[in-house]
Scaffold this motif. Structure first.
Motif, PDB file in Angstrom:
ATOM      1  N   VAL A  29       0.844  -1.194   0.000  1.00 25.85           N
ATOM      2  CA  VAL A  29       0.000   0.000   0.000  1.00 25.85           C
ATOM      3  C   VAL A  29       0.879   1.243   0.000  1.00 25.85           C
ATOM      4  N   MET A  30       1.892   1.233   0.876  1.00 27.86           N
ATOM      5  CA  MET A  30       2.802   2.366   0.959  1.00 27.86           C
ATOM      6  C   MET A  30       3.535   2.568  -0.366  1.00 27.86           C
ATOM      7  N   ALA A  31       4.010   1.478  -0.960  1.00 24.58           N
ATOM      8  CA  ALA A  31       4.724   1.574  -2.235  1.00 24.58           C
ATOM      9  C   ALA A  31       3.801   2.107  -3.328  1.00 24.58           C
ATOM     10  N   GLY A  32       2.544   1.662  -3.333  1.00 27.30           N
ATOM     11  CA  GLY A  32       1.593   2.153  -4.327  1.00 27.30           C
ATOM     12  C   GLY A  32       1.326   3.643  -4.193  1.00 27.30           C
ATOM     13  N   ILE A  33       1.192   4.105  -2.954  1.00 28.64           N
ATOM     14  CA  ILE A  33       0.955   5.534  -2.723  1.00 28.64           C
ATOM     15  C   ILE A  33       2.154   6.346  -3.195  1.00 28.64           C
ATOM     16  N   LEU A  34       3.357   5.893  -2.857  1.00 30.89           N
ATOM     17  CA  LEU A  34       4.562   6.621  -3.257  1.00 30.89           C
ATOM     18  C   LEU A  34       4.756   6.581  -4.774  1.00 30.89           C
ATOM     19  N   PHE A  43       3.432  13.620 -14.451  1.00 35.16           N
ATOM     20  CA  PHE A  43       2.522  13.711 -15.578  1.00 35.16           C
ATOM     21  C   PHE A  43       1.271  14.562 -15.339  1.00 35.16           C
ATOM     22  N   PHE A  44       0.861  14.727 -14.090  1.00 33.31           N
ATOM     23  CA  PHE A  44      -0.364  15.462 -13.785  1.00 33.31           C
ATOM     24  C   PHE A  44      -0.038  16.540 -12.772  1.00 33.31           C
ATOM     25  N   ASN A  45      -1.082  17.116 -12.212  1.00 32.70           N
ATOM     26  CA  ASN A  45      -0.892  18.006 -11.069  1.00 32.70           C
ATOM     27  C   ASN A  45      -0.579  17.145  -9.852  1.00 32.70           C
ATOM     28  N   PRO A  46       0.324  17.589  -8.989  1.00 28.22           N
ATOM     29  CA  PRO A  46       0.633  16.788  -7.791  1.00 28.22           C
ATOM     30  C   PRO A  46      -0.605  16.572  -6.925  1.00 28.22           C
ATOM     31  N   SER A  47      -0.753  15.372  -6.401  1.00 31.41           N
ATOM     32  CA  SER A  47      -1.884  15.041  -5.525  1.00 31.41           C
ATOM     33  C   SER A  47      -1.596  15.534  -4.123  1.00 31.41           C
ATOM     34  N   THR A  50      -1.252  12.571  -1.111  1.00 32.14           N
ATOM     35  CA  THR A  50      -0.279  11.471  -1.088  1.00 32.14           C
ATOM     36  C   THR A  50       0.714  11.570   0.065  1.00 32.14           C
ATOM     37  N   LEU A  51       1.171  12.754   0.396  1.00 31.68           N
ATOM     38  CA  LEU A  51       2.164  12.885   1.466  1.00 31.68           C
ATOM     39  C   LEU A  51       1.605  12.411   2.801  1.00 31.68           C
ATOM     40  N   GLU A  52       0.422  12.932   3.179  1.00 31.24           N
ATOM     41  CA  GLU A  52      -0.160  12.531   4.459  1.00 31.24           C
ATOM     42  C   GLU A  52      -0.536  11.059   4.494  1.00 31.24           C
ATOM     43  N   VAL A  53      -1.134  10.577   3.419  1.00 31.19           N
ATOM     44  CA  VAL A  53      -1.555   9.173   3.405  1.00 31.19           C
ATOM     45  C   VAL A  53      -0.335   8.262   3.471  1.00 31.19           C
ATOM     46  N   ALA A  54       0.746   8.605   2.785  1.00 33.89           N
ATOM     47  CA  ALA A  54       1.971   7.802   2.856  1.00 33.89           C
ATOM     48  C   ALA A  54       2.542   7.820   4.275  1.00 33.89           C
ATOM     49  N   GLN A  55       2.532   8.992   4.912  1.00 38.02           N
ATOM     50  CA  GLN A  55       3.025   9.078   6.288  1.00 38.02           C
ATOM     51  C   GLN A  55       2.137   8.289   7.243  1.00 38.02           C
ATOM     52  N   PHE A  56       0.815   8.390   7.075  1.00 37.16           N
ATOM     53  CA  PHE A  56      -0.110   7.645   7.926  1.00 37.16           C
ATOM     54  C   PHE A  56       0.072   6.147   7.725  1.00 37.16           C
ATOM     55  N   ALA A  57       0.230   5.713   6.470  1.00 36.02           N
ATOM     56  CA  ALA A  57       0.439   4.283   6.185  1.00 36.02           C
ATOM     57  C   ALA A  57       1.742   3.803   6.803  1.00 36.02           C
ATOM     58  N   MET A  58       2.781   4.637   6.752  1.00 37.34           N
ATOM     59  CA  MET A  58       4.068   4.243   7.320  1.00 37.34           C
ATOM     60  C   MET A  58       3.977   4.107   8.843  1.00 37.34           C
ATOM     61  N   VAL A  59       3.300   5.043   9.486  1.00 36.06           N
ATOM     62  CA  VAL A  59       3.130   4.967  10.945  1.00 36.06           C
ATOM     63  C   VAL A  59       2.354   3.708  11.313  1.00 36.06           C
ATOM     64  N   ALA A  60       1.248   3.457  10.610  1.00 39.56           N
ATOM     65  CA  ALA A  60       0.440   2.259  10.890  1.00 39.56           C
ATOM     66  C   ALA A  60       1.247   0.995  10.646  1.00 39.56           C
ATOM     67  N   TYR A  61       2.010   0.987   9.576  1.00 41.72           N
ATOM     68  CA  TYR A  61       2.843  -0.164   9.232  1.00 41.72           C
ATOM     69  C   TYR A  61       3.831  -0.479  10.355  1.00 41.72           C
ATOM     70  N   SER A 156      -4.223  18.481  10.251  1.00 35.38           N
ATOM     71  CA  SER A 156      -2.857  18.720   9.783  1.00 35.38           C
ATOM     72  C   SER A 156      -2.766  20.144   9.213  1.00 35.38           C
ATOM     73  N   PRO A 157      -1.635  20.811   9.401  1.00 34.62           N
ATOM     74  CA  PRO A 157      -1.507  22.179   8.881  1.00 34.62           C
ATOM     75  C   PRO A 157      -1.212  22.244   7.383  1.00 34.62           C
ATOM     76  N   THR A 158      -1.249  21.120   6.686  1.00 35.84           N
ATOM     77  CA  THR A 158      -0.952  21.103   5.261  1.00 35.84           C
ATOM     78  C   THR A 158      -2.176  21.529   4.449  1.00 35.84           C
ATOM     79  N   ALA A 159      -2.014  21.600   3.131  1.00 40.00           N
ATOM     80  CA  ALA A 159      -3.099  22.047   2.250  1.00 40.00           C
ATOM     81  C   ALA A 159      -4.286  21.084   2.268  1.00 40.00           C
ATOM     82  N   TRP A 160      -4.041  19.803   2.393  1.00 37.68           N
ATOM     83  CA  TRP A 160      -5.129  18.816   2.380  1.00 37.68           C
ATOM     84  C   TRP A 160      -5.925  18.833   3.684  1.00 37.68           C
ATOM     85  N   ARG A 161      -5.263  19.138   4.794  1.00 35.83           N
ATOM     86  CA  ARG A 161      -5.848  19.271   6.137  1.00 35.83           C
ATOM     87  C   ARG A 161      -6.647  18.055   6.625  1.00 35.83           C
TER      88      ARG A 161
END
Length: 198
Positions: A29-34, A43-47, A50-61, A156-161
């Motif tokens: 899951v973490m590899a897929g998100i990254l 290729f597109f606009n940055p999502s 992805t940063l928060e979900v990857a960090q959350f997946a890593m913590v859970a992992y 979170s203080p990031t744009a996605w919040r």
């Protein structure tokens, strides 16, 4: 060893072994998100997510896979003399280090519970009161009443919040399971010292 010690060790080891094997698949899951993050940046606009979900997946992992790692003994150990010791001497040393780990995990769990209460909007001095109020409200009035007990939800203080309490709850669960596993390891060390098997 008492029968309850056998039951405890087998129950905790079995649960953490099963959970650990499931959680280890989380690396994909973490590899897929990254991977998606890299593709979207190229290729597109940055999502944003992805940063928060990857960090959350890593913590859970790591925190949910930690109890299985403790059970396997795959922690890092400096092995200057340990390999040459007898089985009983190793068990004495392991029991001592497990006692230190139990204290450390207890402190981490206490801090994680306080941080989770803060994320759910409780700004009082003693967070156990908050959890008691939350549980009573949920049992007597359901999710709506529990929601009224909660205050400002930390984001979170990031744009996605994204809200932060789910990952903090995951950390609490992981630390609690790791604490249960270290107690299981202590019981096994005591059994080895006494010349018994579990």
């Amino acid at each position: 060893m008492p029968r309850i010690a056998h039951w405890y060790v087998h129950a905790v080891d079995g649960f953490n072994r099963g959970l650990g094997k499931v959680i280890m698949w989380g690396v994909f899951v973490m590899a897929g998100i990254l991977l998606w993050s890299s593709i979207s940046k190229t290729f597109f606009n940055p999502s944003l997510w992805t940063l928060e979900v990857a960090q959350f997946a890593m913590v859970a992992y790591y925190v949910l896979g930690g109890p299985y790692s403790v059970q396997l003994g795959s922690n890092v150990r400096m092995d200057l003399f340990y390999a040459e010791w007898s089985i009983k001497k190793k068990a004495w040393f392991d029991a001592f280090t497990v006692l230190l780990l139990i204290f450390y995990l207890g402190v981490l769990l206490y801090g994680a519970l306080g941080s989770t209460a803060y994320s759910l909007g409780y700004f009082g001095r003693e967070f156990p009161e908050f959890y008691w109020e939350l549980i009573v409200a949920f049992l007597t009035g359901g999710p709506a009443a529990a929601g009224e007990v909660m205050g400002y939800i930390e984001r979170s203080p990031t744009a996605w919040r994204p809200v932060l309490w789910p990952i903090k709850v995951t950390m609490c669960i992981g630390f609690f399971l790791m604490l249960l596993q270290t107690v299981s390891e202590l019981i096994k060390d005591i059994a080895t010292i006494r010349g018994e098997t579990i």
